[in-house]
Scaffold this motif. Sequence first.
Motif, PDB file in Angstrom:
ATOM      1  N   SER A   1       0.823  -1.219   0.000  1.00 12.60           N
ATOM      2  CA  SER A   1       0.000   0.000   0.000  1.00 12.60           C
ATOM      3  C   SER A   1       0.856   1.268   0.000  1.00 12.60           C
ATOM      4  CB  SER A   1      -0.955   0.003   1.199  1.00 12.60           C
ATOM      5  OG  SER A   1      -0.230  -0.050   2.417  1.00 12.60           O
ATOM      6  N   ASP A   2       2.049   1.206   0.600  1.00 10.87           N
ATOM      7  CA  ASP A   2       2.965   2.356   0.562  1.00 10.87           C
ATOM      8  C   ASP A   2       3.392   2.634  -0.874  1.00 10.87           C
ATOM      9  OD1 ASP A   2       2.866   2.124   3.347  1.00 10.87           O
ATOM     10  OD2 ASP A   2       4.892   1.296   3.519  1.00 10.87           O
ATOM     11  N   PHE A   3       3.747   1.568  -1.583  1.00 10.39           N
ATOM     12  CA  PHE A   3       4.207   1.717  -2.966  1.00 10.39           C
ATOM     13  C   PHE A   3       3.071   2.232  -3.856  1.00 10.39           C
ATOM     14  CE2 PHE A   3       7.430  -1.005  -1.186  1.00 10.39           C
ATOM     15  CZ  PHE A   3       8.594  -0.558  -1.796  1.00 10.39           C
ATOM     16  N   GLU A   4       1.867   1.698  -3.659  1.00 13.99           N
ATOM     17  CA  GLU A   4       0.712   2.144  -4.453  1.00 13.99           C
ATOM     18  C   GLU A   4       0.436   3.620  -4.213  1.00 13.99           C
ATOM     19  OE1 GLU A   4      -2.612  -0.426  -3.545  1.00 13.99           O
ATOM     20  OE2 GLU A   4      -1.368  -2.203  -3.859  1.00 13.99           O
ATOM     21  N   ARG A   5       0.478   4.030  -2.967  1.00 13.37           N
ATOM     22  CA  ARG A   5       0.187   5.420  -2.606  1.00 13.37           C
ATOM     23  C   ARG A   5       1.178   6.397  -3.239  1.00 13.37           C
ATOM     24  NH1 ARG A   5       0.377   7.692   3.554  1.00 13.37           N
ATOM     25  NH2 ARG A   5       0.275   9.891   3.040  1.00 13.37           N
ATOM     26  N   PHE A   6       2.438   5.986  -3.373  1.00 14.79           N
ATOM     27  CA  PHE A   6       3.465   6.912  -3.834  1.00 14.79           C
ATOM     28  C   PHE A   6       3.942   6.638  -5.267  1.00 14.79           C
ATOM     29  CE2 PHE A   6       3.647   7.453   0.787  1.00 14.79           C
ATOM     30  CZ  PHE A   6       3.546   8.833   0.850  1.00 14.79           C
ATOM     31  N   LEU A   7       3.125   5.939  -6.072  1.00 13.76           N
ATOM     32  CA  LEU A   7       3.448   5.770  -7.491  1.00 13.76           C
ATOM     33  C   LEU A   7       3.614   7.152  -8.118  1.00 13.76           C
ATOM     34  CD1 LEU A   7       1.113   2.889  -8.726  1.00 13.76           C
ATOM     35  CD2 LEU A   7       3.608   2.863  -8.585  1.00 13.76           C
ATOM     36  N   GLY A   8       4.653   7.304  -8.918  1.00 11.65           N
ATOM     37  CA  GLY A   8       4.924   8.586  -9.567  1.00 11.65           C
ATOM     38  C   GLY A   8       5.786   9.515  -8.736  1.00 11.65           C
ATOM     39  N   SER A   9       6.150   9.093  -7.534  1.00 13.46           N
ATOM     40  CA  SER A   9       6.963   9.931  -6.650  1.00 13.46           C
ATOM     41  C   SER A   9       8.453   9.646  -6.831  1.00 13.46           C
ATOM     42  CB  SER A   9       6.603   9.654  -5.185  1.00 13.46           C
ATOM     43  OG  SER A   9       5.252   9.972  -4.932  1.00 13.46           O
ATOM     44  N   PRO A  10       9.286  10.652  -6.539  1.00 15.14           N
ATOM     45  CA  PRO A  10      10.735  10.422  -6.551  1.00 15.14           C
ATOM     46  C   PRO A  10      11.128   9.481  -5.411  1.00 15.14           C
ATOM     47  CG  PRO A  10      10.228  12.783  -6.498  1.00 15.14           C
ATOM     48  CD  PRO A  10       8.950  12.045  -6.262  1.00 15.14           C
ATOM     49  N   VAL A  11      11.952   8.504  -5.714  1.00 16.00           N
ATOM     50  CA  VAL A  11      12.432   7.545  -4.719  1.00 16.00           C
ATOM     51  C   VAL A  11      13.933   7.332  -4.876  1.00 16.00           C
ATOM     52  CG1 VAL A  11      10.244   6.288  -4.489  1.00 16.00           C
ATOM     53  CG2 VAL A  11      11.914   5.541  -6.192  1.00 16.00           C
ATOM     54  N   LEU A  12      14.517   6.737  -3.851  1.00 23.06           N
ATOM     55  CA  LEU A  12      15.894   6.271  -3.905  1.00 23.06           C
ATOM     56  C   LEU A  12      15.853   4.778  -3.628  1.00 23.06           C
ATOM     57  CD1 LEU A  12      18.905   7.105  -4.156  1.00 23.06           C
ATOM     58  CD2 LEU A  12      18.960   7.071  -1.660  1.00 23.06           C
ATOM     59  N   VAL A  13      16.384   3.999  -4.562  1.00 23.71           N
ATOM     60  CA  VAL A  13      16.446   2.549  -4.398  1.00 23.71           C
ATOM     61  C   VAL A  13      17.860   2.203  -3.948  1.00 23.71           C
ATOM     62  CG1 VAL A  13      16.228   0.317  -5.539  1.00 23.71           C
ATOM     63  CG2 VAL A  13      14.743   2.211  -6.224  1.00 23.71           C
ATOM     64  N   LYS A  14      17.954   1.538  -2.799  1.00 22.27           N
ATOM     65  CA  LYS A  14      19.256   1.080  -2.303  1.00 22.27           C
ATOM     66  C   LYS A  14      19.345  -0.420  -2.552  1.00 22.27           C
ATOM     67  CE  LYS A  14      19.958   4.655   1.117  1.00 22.27           C
ATOM     68  NZ  LYS A  14      20.521   4.969   2.422  1.00 22.27           N
ATOM     69  N   LEU A  15      20.436  -0.834  -3.177  1.00 21.46           N
ATOM     70  CA  LEU A  15      20.627  -2.234  -3.552  1.00 21.46           C
ATOM     71  C   LEU A  15      21.655  -2.911  -2.657  1.00 21.46           C
ATOM     72  CD1 LEU A  15      20.874  -1.666  -7.417  1.00 21.46           C
ATOM     73  CD2 LEU A  15      18.847  -2.321  -6.099  1.00 21.46           C
ATOM     74  N   TYR A  16      21.541  -4.223  -2.561  1.00 21.28           N
ATOM     75  CA  TYR A  16      22.540  -4.995  -1.817  1.00 21.28           C
ATOM     76  C   TYR A  16      23.872  -5.031  -2.569  1.00 21.28           C
ATOM     77  CZ  TYR A  16      18.811  -6.707   1.213  1.00 21.28           C
ATOM     78  OH  TYR A  16      17.779  -6.788   2.102  1.00 21.28           O
ATOM     79  N   ARG A  17      23.809  -5.130  -3.890  1.00 22.77           N
ATOM     80  CA  ARG A  17      25.009  -5.193  -4.733  1.00 22.77           C
ATOM     81  C   ARG A  17      24.919  -4.103  -5.804  1.00 22.77           C
ATOM     82  NH1 ARG A  17      23.510 -10.381  -3.924  1.00 22.77           N
ATOM     83  NH2 ARG A  17      24.937 -11.667  -2.751  1.00 22.77           N
ATOM     84  N   PRO A  18      26.052  -3.527  -6.167  1.00 19.53           N
ATOM     85  CA  PRO A  18      26.023  -2.458  -7.167  1.00 19.53           C
ATOM     86  C   PRO A  18      25.463  -2.917  -8.516  1.00 19.53           C
ATOM     87  CG  PRO A  18      28.208  -2.646  -6.169  1.00 19.53           C
ATOM     88  CD  PRO A  18      27.407  -3.806  -5.694  1.00 19.53           C
ATOM     89  N   ARG A  19      24.757  -2.010  -9.167  1.00 19.99           N
ATOM     90  CA  ARG A  19      24.304  -2.216 -10.535  1.00 19.99           C
ATOM     91  C   ARG A  19      24.844  -1.024 -11.325  1.00 19.99           C
ATOM     92  NH1 ARG A  19      18.275  -3.276 -13.019  1.00 19.99           N
ATOM     93  NH2 ARG A  19      18.457  -5.297 -12.020  1.00 19.99           N
ATOM     94  N   ASN A  20      25.567  -1.305 -12.380  1.00 22.31           N
ATOM     95  CA  ASN A  20      26.226  -0.250 -13.162  1.00 22.31           C
ATOM     96  C   ASN A  20      27.084   0.640 -12.259  1.00 22.31           C
ATOM     97  OD1 ASN A  20      24.916  -1.234 -15.459  1.00 22.31           O
ATOM     98  ND2 ASN A  20      23.185   0.160 -15.174  1.00 22.31           N
ATOM     99  N   GLY A  21      27.751   0.012 -11.273  1.00 24.14           N
ATOM    100  CA  GLY A  21      28.679   0.726 -10.406  1.00 24.14           C
ATOM    101  C   GLY A  21      28.055   1.483  -9.246  1.00 24.14           C
ATOM    102  N   SER A  22      26.740   1.382  -9.062  1.00 21.99           N
ATOM    103  CA  SER A  22      26.101   2.137  -7.982  1.00 21.99           C
ATOM    104  C   SER A  22      25.147   1.265  -7.172  1.00 21.99           C
ATOM    105  CB  SER A  22      25.336   3.330  -8.564  1.00 21.99           C
ATOM    106  OG  SER A  22      24.775   4.091  -7.528  1.00 21.99           O
ATOM    107  N   LYS A  23      25.144   1.499  -5.850  1.00 24.36           N
ATOM    108  CA  LYS A  23      24.213   0.795  -4.970  1.00 24.36           C
ATOM    109  C   LYS A  23      23.011   1.657  -4.615  1.00 24.36           C
ATOM    110  CE  LYS A  23      25.817  -1.899  -1.669  1.00 24.36           C
ATOM    111  NZ  LYS A  23      26.582  -2.400  -0.515  1.00 24.36           N
ATOM    112  N   GLU A  24      23.052   2.944  -4.984  1.00 26.17           N
ATOM    113  CA  GLU A  24      21.940   3.857  -4.718  1.00 26.17           C
ATOM    114  C   GLU A  24      21.517   4.508  -6.022  1.00 26.17           C
ATOM    115  OE1 GLU A  24      22.697   6.635  -1.586  1.00 26.17           O
ATOM    116  OE2 GLU A  24      23.056   5.058  -0.116  1.00 26.17           O
ATOM    117  N   LEU A  25      20.271   4.269  -6.404  1.00 28.99           N
ATOM    118  CA  LEU A  25      19.782   4.763  -7.686  1.00 28.99           C
ATOM    119  C   LEU A  25      18.527   5.615  -7.495  1.00 28.99           C
ATOM    120  CD1 LEU A  25      20.223   1.341  -9.451  1.00 28.99           C
ATOM    121  CD2 LEU A  25      21.640   3.338  -9.814  1.00 28.99           C
TER     122      LEU A  25
END
Length: 150
Positions: free
Chosen positions: A89-113
């Motif tokens: 429900s949190d994700f549904e409520r904030f669809l279209g909002s700016p977010v920061l995704v933190k990953l366990y392992r880097p993707r394209n050299g970054s863990k925070e996207l």
Amino acid sequence: MKVTEIVWQYAQPIVEAQGCRLWDVEYVREGSQRFLRLYIEKDSGVDINDCEAISRAMDPILDEVDPIPEAYHFEVCSAGLERALKRPSDFERFLGSPVLVKLYRPRNGSKELPGILRGYDNGCVTVEIGQETVTFEKSEVALVRLRVEF
């Protein structure tokens, strides 16, 4: 039943009676100490008076119900502008909002996207990053939180 679930049941009506919504209940160990935290929100913004009123109302209930046998610190806090999204429900409520995704392992050299939340399906998070739309599997994602842009 988990401590957080028990506390949620008792806290929700108290929080709502103060004109707020319960965002999350957290029970964590930090160093040698334990903390029970209620995170609250309100459309007009949470202030110290909201936190104090809810804390005072919850104290006798926690003493009576006694859901935690060991010593702990109790805090009531604002969920904050850059709160973590946890439930579907949190994700549904904030669809279209700016977010920061933190990953366990880097993707394209970054863990925070940083990106714009475009979807959520059973733990998989879809984010628009620049011109690209990327879906992260549940197992890749450590945390997704709202991001305030200035």
